[in-house]
Design an enzyme around this catalytic site. Structure first.
Site, PDB file in Angstrom:
ATOM      1  N   CYS A 390      48.283  50.256  36.061  1.00  0.00           N
ATOM      2  CA  CYS A 390      47.915  48.890  36.522  1.00  0.00           C
ATOM      3  C   CYS A 390      46.935  48.398  35.597  1.00  0.00           C
ATOM      4  O   CYS A 390      46.823  47.058  35.494  1.00  0.00           O
ATOM      5  CB  CYS A 390      47.360  49.112  37.878  1.00  0.00           C
ATOM      6  SG  CYS A 390      48.183  49.596  39.168  1.00  0.00           S
TER       7      CYS A 390
HETATM    8  N1  LIG Z   1      50.312  47.055  39.008  1.00  0.00           N
HETATM    9  C1  LIG Z   1      49.447  47.433  40.113  1.00  0.00           C
HETATM   10  N2  LIG Z   1      49.817  48.037  41.089  1.00  0.00           N
HETATM   11  N3  LIG Z   1      48.399  46.635  40.166  1.00  0.00           N
HETATM   12  C2  LIG Z   1      47.293  47.025  41.199  1.00  0.00           C
HETATM   13  C3  LIG Z   1      46.714  45.502  41.543  1.00  0.00           C
HETATM   14  C4  LIG Z   1      45.688  45.744  42.673  1.00  0.00           C
HETATM   15  C5  LIG Z   1      45.009  44.599  42.928  1.00  0.00           C
HETATM   16  N4  LIG Z   1      43.968  44.820  43.873  1.00  0.00           N
HETATM   17  C6  LIG Z   1      46.043  43.825  43.925  1.00  0.00           C
HETATM   18  O1  LIG Z   1      45.841  44.009  45.005  1.00  0.00           O
HETATM   19  O2  LIG Z   1      46.521  43.000  43.282  1.00  0.00           O
END
Ligand SMILES: NC(=[NH2+])NCCC[C@H](N)C(=O)O
Length: 398
Positions: A390
């Site tokens: 991420c």
């Molecule tokens: N590619 C990922 N899994 N990204 C995680 C993103 C986390 C971020 N806090 C959201 O909720 O959007």
């Protein structure tokens, strides 16, 4: 050499990261839920962890580009400045007096200061404006420009597809402005000059965490909390018609926080191997989409037969079996390690992946299967619910 990526495991050459900054300092127990963090990270430690992550990549000859640097450099370009100031002002609902003040603050800021304000936002107690009703009645801590703490997760706001880049359309209100910044960088920064841009923030929702380039020509897209069926349709039409892929696999996932993106459940660690959350591996399905004669006139997206994710992926990738390494050993460990992004690995190369050190069981299983794990600490970084994948946008892979 043009930049680009068309797999998850080709040798990583260049990556875009965002070193967390003052925007993380905006999180409080009252706003962290809406800003999509599960806690209040300790900024200094988060920066240390992030620096170690970046260094681990550099130690493996990966060029690290920082979003803050790219943005600051972009904001030295007059046209880019004008564009971002206009789009930022358009999204503000702060009343005419505050709006006018912010317009002049942004116009007067040098590139570094402007970049910081765009990323960290602006609080009501950071301006002084006599006689403004809105300023007077708002709480000191109310945001006039919202902070963007999730910039940390550069994966979601853009995706390279061969030599093009998709600027995505983020689903959660707290993240919508992020793509104004990534879109601006790709459009104006000289490093990316001439790169064709696909998709776009004005289109249906599509997030990079849902896009997995299983092999050159095969892209899996999760549909769930973030990417919508409509976003997938738009994306599939674009990549299939322009031959950026021959198969798009639509993969429905539960619309829950624990599985917000496909890459929270499954990531690739070798050309034919994934690390996957076992509690969902058996039930994961896929609908293959290809380009061909459609029911209307001419060619269009053709919907294939739904099957298991593993069968559909192997077929599209032209391999016998897509091998599976499980997160954890028992269902409870698996659930704990999935939550802490055990599945969210970033491959630097085939069989070489960055992972959070806390997911001991998953990492042990990866090692058992011959995957070299570069373990990084993510106690603070992980509070935003995102792991190494991420937190990275591969800009160039072999
Ligand atoms: N590619 C990922 N899994 N990204 C995680 C993103 C986390 C971020 N806090 C959201 O909720 O959007």
């Amino acid at each position: 050499m043009p930049l680009g990526a068309d797999s998850e495991v080709g040798r990583l050459r260049t990556v875009m990261l965002h070193r967390p900054g003052p925007e993380l300092g905006r999180l409080t127990p009252r706003n962290n839920d809406s800003l999509l963090f599960d806690g209040i990270p300790w900024l200094g430690r988060a920066q240390e962890e992030h620096d170690a992550f970046a260094q681990a990549l550099r130690d493996h000859d990966v060029e690290v580009l920082y979003l803050t640097d790219l943005l600051t450099q972009t904001l030295a370009i007059e046209a880019a400045r004008d564009e971002i100031i206009a789009s930022t002002l358009k999204g503000l609902f702060v009343g005419p007096s505050v709006q006018a003040l912010i317009a002049s603050l942004l116009a007067d800021a040098d590139p570094a200061r402007l970049a910081e304000t765009l990323m960290a936002g602006l609080r009501n107690d950071e301006i002084h404006l006599d006689g403004s009703v809105a300023h007077h009645l708002m709480q000191p801590e109310d945001f006039l420009i919202n902070p963007l703490p999730n910039l940390l997760f550069t994966r979601d706001s853009s995706v390279w597809l061969r030599d093009r880049v998709a600027v995505t359309s983020l689903a959660m209100p707290a993240r919508v402005r992020e793509t104004q910044l990534t879109g601006l960088i790709y459009q104006h920064h000289e490093r990316f000059a001439g790169t064709p841009i696909v998709h776009g923030p004005h289109l249906e929702h599509l997030e990079g965490g849902d896009v997995l380039e299983l092999s050159p020509g095969v892209i899996a897209v999760g549909i769930g909390e973030r990417t919508t069926p409509a976003g997938l349709e738009r994306f599939a039409h674009q990549v299939l018609s322009e031959q950026l892929a021959h198969t798009v696999l639509a993969v429905p996932i539960a619309q829950e926080r624990a599985t917000m993106h496909l890459d929270t459940i499954v990531t690739m660690v070798d050309v034919d191997t994934v690390v996957i959350y076992p509690n969902m591996a058996d039930t994961l399905r896929a609908v293959p989409l290809a380009w061909g004669p459609s029911t209307g006139s001419g060619d269009g997206v053709v919907i294939g037969t739904e099957t298991t994710f593993f069968a559909a992926a192997a077929e599209a990738m032209g391999i016998e079996t897509l091998h599976q390494i499980d997160t954890g050993l028992d269902p409870v460990t698996a659930e704990r390690e999935q939550w802490d992004d055990g599945n969210n690995t970033l491959a630097i190369d085939a069989r070489l992946a960055v992972a959070y050190e806390r997911n001991e069981q998953t990492n042990a299983r990866l090692e058992e299967h011959g995957i070299e794990v570069i373990a990084i600490s993510g106690d603070q970084l992980g509070s935003g619910r995102g792991g190494p994948r991420c937190m990275s946008c591969p800009v160039d892979r072999d």
